[in-house]
Enzyme design. Structure first.
Site, short mmCIF file in Angstrom:
data_model
loop_
_atom_site.label_atom_id
_atom_site.label_comp_id
_atom_site.label_asym_id
_atom_site.label_seq_id
_atom_site.Cartn_x
_atom_site.Cartn_y
_atom_site.Cartn_z
N HIS A 120 21.12 -41.31 25.60
CA HIS A 120 21.75 -42.53 26.12
C HIS A 120 23.00 -42.20 26.92
CE1 HIS A 120 23.90 -41.66 22.39
NE2 HIS A 120 24.90 -42.39 22.83
N ASP A 122 26.72 -43.98 27.03
CA ASP A 122 27.36 -44.92 26.11
C ASP A 122 27.45 -46.33 26.69
OD1 ASP A 122 27.74 -43.36 23.84
OD2 ASP A 122 29.56 -42.45 24.66
N HIS A 277 23.63 -38.27 26.74
CA HIS A 277 23.84 -37.37 25.60
C HIS A 277 23.03 -37.83 24.40
CE1 HIS A 277 26.79 -40.56 24.97
NE2 HIS A 277 26.77 -40.27 23.67
N ARG A 292 35.46 -41.00 17.70
CA ARG A 292 35.16 -41.21 19.12
C ARG A 292 36.05 -42.28 19.72
NH1 ARG A 292 29.49 -43.41 21.34
NH2 ARG A 292 30.74 -45.25 21.81
#
Ligand code: SIN
Length: 306
Positions: A120, A122, A277, A292
């Protein structure tokens, strides 16, 4: 939205031979990725260092820092040097740090997938998906738990001129429905170290061009992903399935990837505008915890060269 008439943004030139005066940048893999040294991200970094890091992200699409020790507040402060925080829908943030999410897999979890384990970009379902994401490793398993990134400039540039011409006219439909709609709550409940609030808001659809122009480098990239791209605007399901499946497989093939094996203290910083990623879930019986942060981006567009 398909294309705009806006001219290409020129790539800011780095002085020849002096790309990086204040940091070291060592290329890590052929397709993407570089390791940056000579910097402590917890320090108050001046604009020149931040500029060199940004340049390295643009050049290598994902960069890695080793041996860092960032509190949530320090990670937020570093992320904000690259722009305001992106909205982070559905995922409950770390207490008192609304810009930080903890990506956690507990040792007791048995499912064969992890948060982020489908390819995907983000939050590509947002009208303005994030430019950057920063992941800081706080606890890592003794083996496995790697993250992979795939270079979407290469994914595009290795397609035939004929298919590229077709894709230039296409608009992708993105949705969080297969990640965060209420039907997925049972899956999220398996993630014992994370709290995810599914909602009908995930059913919303967002259109983005299938080929986007990178707003800082002017380079085109493929912008579809297996997790969030559900179709092409104006196409029927039976027409789009095989082209979507081809693009998902093509865009994430090994030749376009870099794979990072985490140590505690590592930080990865990637550019969602040109990489996808995915996280590996291959460390059952062990705990992994990452923090994150995400940096806001702009609406993807494809610019027609003047
Ligand atoms: C993510 O998709 O941001 C998580 C990646 C990872 O945990 O390696």
């Amino acid at each position: 939205m398909t294309a705009t008439d806006a001219p290409l943004v020129p790539v800011p030139a780095a002085p020849a031979g002096h790309h990086h005066r204040r940091i070291t940048v060592d290329r890590y893999a052929g397709a993407a990725g570089a390791v940056i040294g000579g910097v402590d991200l917890a320090d108050e970094l001046d604009d020149e260092v931040i500029g060199e890091i940004r340049r390295a992200v643009l050049d290598h699409h994902v960069v890695f820092f080793r041996g860092q020790s960032l509190t949530p507040a320090a990670q937020v402060a570093f992320s904000r040097r690259f722009g305001p925080a992106s909205p982070v829908p559905f995922i409950e943030p770390v207490a008192e740090h609304p810009e930080v999410i903890a990506v956690v897999r507990e040792a007791s979890e048995r499912q064969h997938f992890a948060f982020g384990s489908l390819w995907h970009s983000d939050f590509s379902f947002l009208p303005e998906p994030p430019f950057g994401s920063l992941l800081h490793a706080l606890e890592v398993p003794p083996y496995g738990g790697d993250t992979l990134w795939a270079n979407q400039h290469l994914a595009l540039e290795t397609l035939s001129p004929g298919l590229r011409a077709t894709l230039r006219g296409l608009v992708g439909v993105h949705s969080a429905r297969d990640g965060y709609a209420p039907k997925m709550q049972g899956v999220h409940d398996l993630f014992r170290g994370m709290t995810v609030h599914t909602s009908d808001a995930a059913l919303a659809e967002q259109c983005h061009p299938v080929i986007r122009t990178h707003p800082e480098t002017g380079r085109e990239a493929l912008f579809v992903n297996q997790q969030y791209t559900i179709g092409f605007d104006g196409w029927w399901e039976r027409e789009q399935r095989s082209l979507l499946d081809f693009l998902f497989a093509h865009s994430t093939q090994d030749a376009f990837t870099v794979r990072w094996h985490w140590q505690v203290g590592d930080v990865a910083f990637w550019d969602n505008r040109c990489v996808q990623h995915m996280a590996m879930a291959d460390f059952e019986g062990h705990r992994r915890e990452m923090h994150r942060t995400t940096v806001a981006g702009d609406a993807p567009v494809r610019r027609v060269p003047a």
